[in-house]
Design an enzyme around this catalytic site. Structure first.
Site, PDB file in Angstrom:
ATOM      1  N   HIS A  26      36.652  63.189  19.718  1.00 17.41           N
ATOM      2  CA  HIS A  26      36.829  64.431  20.203  1.00 17.41           C
ATOM      3  C   HIS A  26      37.709  64.283  21.121  1.00 17.41           C
ATOM      4  CE1 HIS A  26      33.595  63.183  22.316  1.00 17.41           C
ATOM      5  NE2 HIS A  26      33.102  64.172  23.121  1.00 17.41           N
ATOM      6  N   HIS A  75      27.599  63.480  32.540  1.00 21.63           N
ATOM      7  CA  HIS A  75      29.135  64.259  32.259  1.00 21.63           C
ATOM      8  C   HIS A  75      29.294  65.171  33.851  1.00 21.63           C
ATOM      9  CE1 HIS A  75      27.440  64.280  27.991  1.00 21.63           C
ATOM     10  NE2 HIS A  75      28.726  63.922  27.973  1.00 21.63           N
ATOM     11  N   GLU A 135      34.161  57.993  24.121  1.00 22.66           N
ATOM     12  CA  GLU A 135      32.201  58.047  24.574  1.00 22.66           C
ATOM     13  C   GLU A 135      31.786  56.657  23.770  1.00 22.66           C
ATOM     14  OE1 GLU A 135      30.720  62.049  25.988  1.00 22.66           O
ATOM     15  OE2 GLU A 135      30.785  61.109  24.179  1.00 22.66           O
ATOM     16  N   HIS A 174      26.126  63.301  21.130  1.00 14.62           N
ATOM     17  CA  HIS A 174      25.278  64.314  21.759  1.00 14.62           C
ATOM     18  C   HIS A 174      26.314  65.790  22.535  1.00 14.62           C
ATOM     19  CE1 HIS A 174      26.921  61.243  25.049  1.00 14.62           C
ATOM     20  NE2 HIS A 174      27.785  62.869  25.325  1.00 14.62           N
TER      21      HIS A 174
HETATM   22 FE   FE2 Z   1      29.841  63.420  26.543  1.00 11.63          FE
END
Ligand code: FE2
Lengths: 284, 129
Positions: free
Chosen positions: A193, A59, A240, A12
């Site tokens: 990431h 976030h 995540e 996302h």
């Molecule tokens: Fe995220």
């Protein structure tokens, strides 16, 4: 009776939303991402659900450090796209499904998962980017969405195992809802990431590929992967990926039914700082 | 018995755990305040004065003024909160992430297009020596 008919897994990345919103989607850099979702958009049109149960993380937008719920279910009639600092995304507001959400909350809490119930919150890119990837740029989203926010910002996130078991409890809750709804469950975030520190930019294609393989074929085994392995191998923000296990735990095969069909699988590096992974599994 | 924190030996990485969050509470809440346009404007007009409204440490304030994100993180900042400073400055997430790596924006972008930073040699701090 409501039924979970399929699950969708996708990154996302906020820059994907920005690329769409700023009209950059035709650039070769972004075409390489969006072409992986062409099939998916058609699939969603052909298999339009009545409700999407969308697992994502906030976030630092709806939740600051004042309150950090590990699992939060959105029970409101609607949710506004958040201003994350760059202005709100120009996307439709998200229509909820308070009746099903309340039902799931009650069932899952009685099943020992202590959810936080949220009657008012904005939704950030974690929720709206997957909708954009799967639906393009419509005037309204195709169906109601139940936002389900997982804390992955402050360590520790819930364990993969906890997420997977929660998925099973959500599935049980959907099964016991008295209306004939077609429900999809989406797990979002990842893949590898890292956004912080000198190790920022970490990508681990081998890890991601193995994760996708095991999510399909060995979700039970995958769910026991400890946090440290995500952090070390997939980057501090790669954690995540535990959210994908919630969606996977809700599928038929891990609840006494048949194996799902893999409708679509896609992987691409990079979108901004992140590896993009995507999977569609359909119950049979 | 102390808590097991096996993530302490991951190179170039600060895991934002409960202890870091405790230290960074006011720093991160300051960042959060920048989600409001009027606060962004007030901050831009006089950064020091705006920071002085928050019970942050002097070190944290200096790190913000210098836009030293690695320092901010060492002092309890979290990247998703710190991103609000970047948004206020008109920076993208990629520019912010790149700024912590010692690479130029161009080098960082090229590394990502080339498949990102390899995990080989980047799993344990001992490997980096
Ligand atoms: Fe995220």
């Amino acid at each position: 009776m409501a039924r979970i008919t399929g699950s969708v897994y996708t990154s996302h990345v906020p820059a994907i939303g920005a690329a769409l919103d700023l009209g950059k989607a035709a650039e070769p850099y972004w075409q390489a991402v969006f072409k992986g979702y062409e099939y998916s958009k058609q699939w969603l049109r052909d298999h339009k659900p009545d409700v999407i149960f969308l697992v994502y993380n906030d976030h630092a937008n709806a939740f600051s450090l004042d309150i950090i719920p590990t699992f939060a279910i959105g029970t409101a009639p609607e949710f506004t796209p958040a201003d994350e600092g760059w202005g709100p995304r120009p996307v439709p507001k998200v229509i909820g499904h308070p009746k099903l959400a309340a039902h799931i909350a009650q069932s899952v809490i009685q099943d020992d998962f202590d959810l936080t119930i949220v009657n008012k919150m904005d939704v950030d890119h974690g929720l709206t980017v997957p909708l954009s990837l799967m639906c393009g740029q419509p005037q309204a989203w195709p169906c109601p969405v139940i936002p389900f926010a997982v804390n992955v910002v402050q360590y520790p996130a819930p364990s993969g195992r906890r997420c997977y078991m929660l998925g099973k409890a959500i599935r049980k809750a959907v099964d016991s809802f008295d209306e004939p709804l077609n429900v999809q469950i989406w797990g979002t975030g990842g893949m590898s990431h890292q956004l912080q520190g000198p190790r920022a930019g970490l990508i681990n294609k081998e890890f991601d590929t193995a994760f996708l393989d095991r999510l399909i074929g060995d979700p039970d085994g995958l769910s026991t992967m400890p946090h440290i392995e995500y952090v070390r191998e997939a980057g501090s923000e790669g954690i995540e990926l535990v959210m994908w296990l919630i969606a996977r735990g809700a599928m038929d095969d891990v609840n006494g039914g048949k194996a799902p069909t893999v409708r679509h699988r896609f992987y691409h590096v990079p979108a901004s700082n992140t590896a993009v992974g995507h999977l569609i599994l359909e119950n049979n | 018995m102390s808590l097991d924190k096996p993530y302490k030996d991951v190179p170039g990485t600060t895991v934002f755990d409960a202890d870091m969050s405790r230290q960074g509470y006011h720093l991160n809440q300051f960042c959060m305040s920048l989600m409001k346009a009027e606060n962004r404007a007030r901050f831009k007009a006089n950064e020091r004065a705006y920071l002085d409204e928050w019970p942050m440490s002097e070190e944290q304030k200096q790190a913000v003024l210098a836009r030293d994100l690695n320092r901010c993180i060492a002092l309890g900042g979290n990247i998703y909160f710190l991103a609000k400073i970047g948004a206020t400055d008109g920076k993208s997430f990629q520019q912010m992430a790149g700024s912590m790596t010692g690479m130029t924006e161009e080098q960082y972008r090229e590394m990502m297009v080339g498949g990102g930073r390899s995990v080989e040699g980047n799993r344990y701090t001992e490997e980096k020596k």
